[in-house]
Design a protein around this motif. Sequence first.
Motif, PDB file in Angstrom:
ATOM      1  N   GLU A  59       4.827  18.821   5.563  1.00 14.82           N
ATOM      2  CA  GLU A  59       5.502  18.069   4.501  1.00 14.82           C
ATOM      3  C   GLU A  59       5.773  16.637   4.966  1.00 14.82           C
ATOM      4  N   THR A  60       6.159  16.505   6.234  1.00 18.08           N
ATOM      5  CA  THR A  60       6.460  15.186   6.793  1.00 18.08           C
ATOM      6  C   THR A  60       5.245  14.282   6.756  1.00 18.08           C
ATOM      7  N   LEU A  65       2.474   9.501   5.051  1.00 18.13           N
ATOM      8  CA  LEU A  65       1.249   8.810   4.650  1.00 18.13           C
ATOM      9  C   LEU A  65       1.444   8.094   3.320  1.00 18.13           C
ATOM     10  N   ASP A  66       2.135   8.748   2.399  1.00 15.93           N
ATOM     11  CA  ASP A  66       2.403   8.135   1.102  1.00 15.93           C
ATOM     12  C   ASP A  66       3.379   6.965   1.244  1.00 15.93           C
ATOM     13  N   GLU A  67       4.486   7.169   1.979  1.00 17.58           N
ATOM     14  CA  GLU A  67       5.496   6.124   2.132  1.00 17.58           C
ATOM     15  C   GLU A  67       4.965   4.902   2.881  1.00 17.58           C
ATOM     16  N   THR A  72      -3.356   9.236   0.328  1.00 17.52           N
ATOM     17  CA  THR A  72      -3.575  10.669   0.169  1.00 17.52           C
ATOM     18  C   THR A  72      -4.917  10.971   0.828  1.00 17.52           C
ATOM     19  N   VAL A  73      -4.951  11.968   1.715  1.00 14.70           N
ATOM     20  CA  VAL A  73      -6.146  12.241   2.520  1.00 14.70           C
ATOM     21  C   VAL A  73      -6.765  13.584   2.149  1.00 14.70           C
ATOM     22  N   ASP A  74      -7.996  13.798   2.612  1.00 14.37           N
ATOM     23  CA  ASP A  74      -8.719  15.047   2.386  1.00 14.37           C
ATOM     24  C   ASP A  74      -8.717  15.896   3.657  1.00 14.37           C
ATOM     25  N   LEU A 108       0.591  -1.403   2.691  1.00 14.11           N
ATOM     26  CA  LEU A 108       1.286  -1.102   3.948  1.00 14.11           C
ATOM     27  C   LEU A 108       2.769  -1.433   3.837  1.00 14.11           C
ATOM     28  N   ALA A 109       3.628  -0.415   4.007  1.00 17.73           N
ATOM     29  CA  ALA A 109       5.074  -0.599   3.876  1.00 17.73           C
ATOM     30  C   ALA A 109       5.757  -0.779   5.227  1.00 17.73           C
ATOM     31  N   GLU A 110       5.100  -0.398   6.302  1.00 15.14           N
ATOM     32  CA  GLU A 110       5.650  -0.535   7.651  1.00 15.14           C
ATOM     33  C   GLU A 110       4.547  -1.018   8.564  1.00 15.14           C
ATOM     34  N   GLY A 111       4.928  -1.812   9.560  1.00 13.62           N
ATOM     35  CA  GLY A 111       3.950  -2.254  10.539  1.00 13.62           C
ATOM     36  C   GLY A 111       3.249  -3.540  10.133  1.00 13.62           C
ATOM     37  N   VAL A 112       2.321  -3.963  10.994  1.00 13.41           N
ATOM     38  CA  VAL A 112       1.644  -5.232  10.832  1.00 13.41           C
ATOM     39  C   VAL A 112       0.336  -5.070  10.067  1.00 13.41           C
TER      40      VAL A 112
END
Length: 144
Positions: A59-60, A65-67, A72-74, A108-112
């Motif tokens: 779940e995490t 990945l979404d946040e 969304t991955v396969d 991208l919400a976090e990081g460079v």
Amino acid sequence: MHQNTTAEHTATARGAVAIIANRRGELLLHLRDDLPGIAWPDHWSVLGGGCDPGEEPRETIVRELDEEAGLTVDGLTELFEIHDEHGSGQLITFFAASWDGDESALPLAEGVKLQFLAPEDLEFRTIPPFIRDGINRYLAARPA
């Protein structure tokens, strides 16, 4: 003794990360922010994060990945666990998945930045030791 083991297990902080490969065999890496107070600042890593209370690692990683990247991955597959002894202290569950999109288009919400890198280019990047170990285990086990 069983109760102590269970108590220790539930007290362990947990997290989840995803090794995401594209069809060319490149891996999606995330350059972390260089901020005080975060684990592994200014290091290349894979996407992921800590488990919220009561949250399972699967779940995490879906949430993270979404946040972090609207991603969304396969074929999300659980691989193994590694303890991040020198960073967050968490027991990290590694997952593998595939995705063939344009990483520069992700929000991208976090990081460079996010970047697909060929495995041979990873030796020149600053990567947390437990992440490098996980990537090496993944690469050694995947079909040629």
